[in-house]
Write an enzyme that holds these catalytic residues in place. Structure first.
Site, short mmCIF file in Angstrom:
data_model
loop_
_atom_site.label_atom_id
_atom_site.label_comp_id
_atom_site.label_asym_id
_atom_site.label_seq_id
_atom_site.Cartn_x
_atom_site.Cartn_y
_atom_site.Cartn_z
CG HIS A 30 -1.48 1.30 1.74
ND1 HIS A 30 -2.86 1.27 1.03
CD2 HIS A 30 -1.24 2.46 1.80
CE1 HIS A 30 -3.27 2.70 1.39
NE2 HIS A 30 -1.96 3.41 2.06
CD GLU A 31 2.01 3.83 3.35
OE1 GLU A 31 2.26 5.00 3.09
OE2 GLU A 31 0.65 3.52 4.01
CG HIS A 61 0.12 6.00 -0.87
ND1 HIS A 61 -0.84 6.82 -1.24
CD2 HIS A 61 0.54 5.71 0.19
CE1 HIS A 61 -1.58 6.38 -0.45
NE2 HIS A 61 -1.44 5.70 0.42
CE1 TYR A 100 -3.68 10.49 0.83
CE2 TYR A 100 -2.96 11.93 2.55
CZ TYR A 100 -3.46 10.81 2.35
OH TYR A 100 -3.38 9.51 2.99
CD GLU A 131 -4.56 6.53 1.90
OE1 GLU A 131 -4.93 5.33 2.19
OE2 GLU A 131 -3.32 7.35 2.10
CG ASP A 178 -8.90 10.56 6.35
OD1 ASP A 178 -7.84 11.12 6.66
OD2 ASP A 178 -9.67 10.84 5.67
CG HIS A 201 -7.00 7.53 5.71
ND1 HIS A 201 -5.97 8.74 5.50
CD2 HIS A 201 -6.04 6.68 4.90
CE1 HIS A 201 -5.13 8.72 5.22
NE2 HIS A 201 -4.45 7.84 5.85
#
Length: 357
Positions: free
Chosen positions: A163-164, A167, A178, A187, A264, A269
């Site tokens: 996932h990271e 990005h 973002y 995301e 957020d 998210h």
């Protein structure tokens, strides 16, 4: 471009933990939130540095031990590309997760590391004390050990690692801002990447997969399945400690929040649940492995997107890419059309495609 730190733990969970009766849980959550806010101020500079260091290094891996410090230049290199496993299990998990993700992008999408040009993969484990997060900062990936009460070591989940790193792929392709819908799409694309890498590693079909993001990040005492569910957004957790999963699964339930850290960044998210559910529906509708037709449609659509792409834009692009890759009116294209429709987004079709069976 607005650059903000890409963290795996949603801020709404950490914020709820501030109300815990447990002093240690409150302190760990507060420290993690404050650290994230501080690092967000550094991210634009770090991303520029990353661009300057983008020379090809064949995607070589380097894993460092922060030894519970927070100043990354002081971290100690513990494992480099080609070296045998070390005594530190966290370092080995990060190393292996990087390798799996790198191989996935190479073999499935013919992509050379995160930037497509052989970018070195740098990972830092044991950042700080009781740090409840993992993040990509535009240059490297950093893992916390968790507080041991709510969260555990973030290297324990392959889909979190993928996932990271996802990005990073988005940053080097569409560069999705973002914030608001583009941020929620950012995301979601990382969740898609994380889930595909895990399913690819396990050789699971869309039907066999659990579609959970980060099921390993919570300690056994916490009543939660995962951070998020792509199959059923809004059902990943429901407990007294941090409440019910707030993710919507349809545009009728889109959550409008302020574009602030407290909101957020416009719900990036939270509202990612909508495109997440769309991808799950498309993968299930097509059948087989998610990284094949569905993954290629999403990946090509990512590359065709821009920094301000919205949900509707992306849905339309996936429909066009499905036609380019698999033909007009194909099973794949119809699955895309129906998947988005089920989350409340009607694909804008061209006249020649309207009404095709």
């Amino acid at each position: 471009m607005i650059r903000r730190l890409s963290c795996v733990t949603p801020p709404y969970i950490l914020t709820r933990l501030l109300d815990s009766d447990n002093h240690d849980i409150r302190e760990a959550a507060l420290s993690t939130l404050l650290t994230t806010a501080q690092l967000n101020g550094e991210r634009s500079v770090r991303s520029l540095i990353a661009g300057a260091l983008a020379a090809s290094e064949d995607g070589r891996r380097s894993v460092y031990d922060c030894r519970h410090g927070t100043f990354l230049p002081r971290a100690r290199l513990v494992r480099s590309e080609g070296q045998d496993p070390v005594a530190d299990a966290s370092a080995n998990r990060a190393y292996d997760g990087f390798g799996d993700t790198r191989t996935f992008y190479r073999d499935v999408f013919q992509r050379d590391s995160i930037d497509g040009r052989g970018m070195r993969l740098r990972g830092y484990v044991h950042r700080g004390r009781r740090y409840n997060n993992a993040f990509w900062d535009g240059q490297e990936m950093v893992f916390g050990d968790g507080d041991g009460q709510v969260f555990t070591d973030f290297t324990g989940s392959l889909d979190v690692i993928a996932h990271e790193l996802g990005h990073g792929v988005t940053e080097h392709t569409a560069g999705l801002e973002y914030r608001n819908q583009s941020g929620a799409l950012n995301e979601s694309l990382s969740d898609v990447a994380g889930s595909m890498v895990k399913q690819w590693k396990l050789r699971q079909t869309a039907e066999q997969a659990d579609w959970l993001i980060g099921p390993e990040v919570f300690t056994p005492t916490i009543d939660a399945d995962a951070l998020r569910s792509m199959k059923a957004p809004g059902t990943a957790f429901d407990n007294k400690l941090f409440g019910k999963d707030p993710q919507p699964d349809h545009m009728d339930r889109y959550v409008k929040l302020p574009d602030t850290p407290e909101g957020d960044n416009g719900g990036v998210h939270i509202n990612s649940g909508i495109p997440n559910k769309a991808f799950y529906l498309v993968a299930s509708g097509i059948g087989g492995f998610s990284w094949e037709a569905p993954g290629h449609i999403w990946y090509e659509s990512l590359k065709a997107s821009t920094s301000t792409t919205q949900f509707q834009d992306f849905a339309d692009t996936t429909f066009r890419k499905a036609e380019e890759l698999y033909g007009s009116g194909s099973t794949e294209q119809q699955a895309v059309l129906e998947g988005w429709a089920q989350v409340g987004i009607r694909v804008t079709t061209t006249p020649t495609l309207v009404g095709r069976g």
